[in-house]
Design a protein around this motif. Structure first.
Motif, mmCIF file in Angstrom:
data_model
loop_
_atom_site.group_PDB
_atom_site.id
_atom_site.type_symbol
_atom_site.label_atom_id
_atom_site.label_comp_id
_atom_site.label_asym_id
_atom_site.label_seq_id
_atom_site.Cartn_x
_atom_site.Cartn_y
_atom_site.Cartn_z
ATOM 1 N N VAL A 299 0.866 -1.180 0.000
ATOM 2 C CA VAL A 299 0.000 0.000 0.000
ATOM 3 C C VAL A 299 0.901 1.227 0.000
ATOM 4 C CG1 VAL A 299 -1.778 1.288 1.219
ATOM 5 C CG2 VAL A 299 -1.802 -1.219 1.282
ATOM 6 N N THR B 187 -4.408 2.942 -1.076
ATOM 7 C CA THR B 187 -4.964 3.013 0.276
ATOM 8 C C THR B 187 -5.282 1.596 0.760
ATOM 9 O OG1 THR B 187 -7.312 3.128 -0.342
ATOM 10 C CG2 THR B 187 -6.086 5.213 -0.310
ATOM 11 N N VAL B 188 -5.422 1.470 2.063
ATOM 12 C CA VAL B 188 -5.759 0.164 2.633
ATOM 13 C C VAL B 188 -7.154 -0.291 2.221
ATOM 14 C CG1 VAL B 188 -6.209 -1.054 4.813
ATOM 15 C CG2 VAL B 188 -4.126 0.312 4.534
ATOM 16 N N GLU C 264 -4.794 2.757 12.399
ATOM 17 C CA GLU C 264 -6.019 2.181 11.834
ATOM 18 C C GLU C 264 -5.712 1.363 10.585
ATOM 19 O OE1 GLU C 264 -8.311 5.723 11.435
ATOM 20 O OE2 GLU C 264 -7.706 6.126 9.373
ATOM 21 N N ASN C 265 -4.702 1.759 9.837
ATOM 22 C CA ASN C 265 -4.328 0.967 8.653
ATOM 23 C C ASN C 265 -3.758 -0.393 9.056
ATOM 24 O OD1 ASN C 265 -5.113 2.756 6.618
ATOM 25 N ND2 ASN C 265 -3.197 3.906 6.764
ATOM 26 N N LEU D 50 3.477 -1.518 4.049
ATOM 27 C CA LEU D 50 2.580 -0.384 4.261
ATOM 28 C C LEU D 50 3.354 0.912 4.386
ATOM 29 C CD1 LEU D 50 -0.264 0.790 4.977
ATOM 30 C CD2 LEU D 50 0.303 0.266 7.380
ATOM 31 N N SER E 261 -5.787 8.739 6.544
ATOM 32 C CA SER E 261 -5.814 7.630 7.498
ATOM 33 C C SER E 261 -4.624 7.702 8.441
ATOM 34 C CB SER E 261 -5.798 6.297 6.747
ATOM 35 O OG SER E 261 -4.634 6.178 5.946
#
Length: 243
Positions: free
Chosen positions: A21, A50-51, A81-82, A69, A77
């Motif tokens: 990502v 994005t996730v 949270e990702n 990531l 974001s």
């Protein structure tokens, strides 16, 4: 024996399904190309900016073994949270970042990421880190260590699930029983234990045995210390040193 008769042939590397990502597609394309040249057992199955986009692509299929990531994405974001979304989806997470944002990296580690690498690291280092993360280990890197040192309380680096595993296992429960209590497989429970031990090792507080994990859990307030010999206690016994 190998083809030259010198010894046994090396076992082929396990194929790992990798996703990434990052909102810089050119960087991802270059990384994919370089990793493919270095190790064709690292197979990219999806990339996304994005996730949520990645999870949509992967819906209905098996999760990647590891997701690379980017720490900062352009969709507003947060790292935590990702990471939580990816871990809940069944993947291990390795943070891959351009800068040294130690506080944000710590947030990602607390949420369940297993290490941090700068994007300027050699491709061979990235490949090694991906395999370590897939095996459930915390990546040993200067970036990971720097993130962990932002806060000197080790338990703040453990995800809620890792803290629960530490509490149960260090308190004397066998790994198989920990897995049953948490509703995960035995291998998943063992993976959590490896990550917990790696995180303690990263801050120079090794905990290789159950007894050492018990001591760390008491030091960090995860478990209450057992009463002194002869004192009464509502229950509990010293955890066994062996599994």
């Amino acid at each position: 024996m190998g083809p030259d008769g010198a010894g046994p042939a090396a076992a082929p590397l396990r194929v790992l399904r990798i996703a990434a990502v990052d909102d810089h597609p050119a960087l991802l394309a270059g990384l994919q190309l370089e990793l493919a040249k270095l190790d064709d057992s690292l197979v990219f199955v999806a990339t996304a900016p994005t996730v949520p986009d990645l999870l949509t692509q992967l819906a209905g299929g098996p999760p990647p073994d590891v997701v690379l990531l980017d720490l900062r994405l352009g969709d507003g974001s947060t790292p935590a949270e990702n990471v939580v979304a990816l871990v809940d989806g069944g993947s291990h997470v390795l943070v891959y970042t351009e800068g040294r944002q130690h506080t944000e990296a710590l947030e990602a580690m607390q949420a369940g990421a297993q290490g941090v690498l700068l994007k300027d690291r050699p491709v061979a280092t990235v490949a090694e880190a991906l395999r370590s993360v897939a095996d459930g280990d915390t990546v040993s890197s200067a970036e990971t260590a720097a993130a962990l040192q932002v806060d000197d309380t080790l338990t703040s680096h453990l995800s809620p699930q890792e803290r629960r595993v530490l509490e149960l296992y260090a308190g004397g429960m066998p790994a198989r029983s920990v897995a049953l209590r948490l509703g995960v497989t035995l291998e998943t429970a063992k993976s959590y234990l490896k990550r917990i031990r790696a995180k303690y090792a990263a801050v120079d507080r090794p905990a290789y045995t159950r007894m050492e994990l018990y001591r760390r859990a008491v030091e960090d307030g995860v478990l209450a210390p057992l009463p002194a010999p002869g004192a009464t206690s509502p229950g509990g016994s010293l955890p066994r040193a062996a599994d």
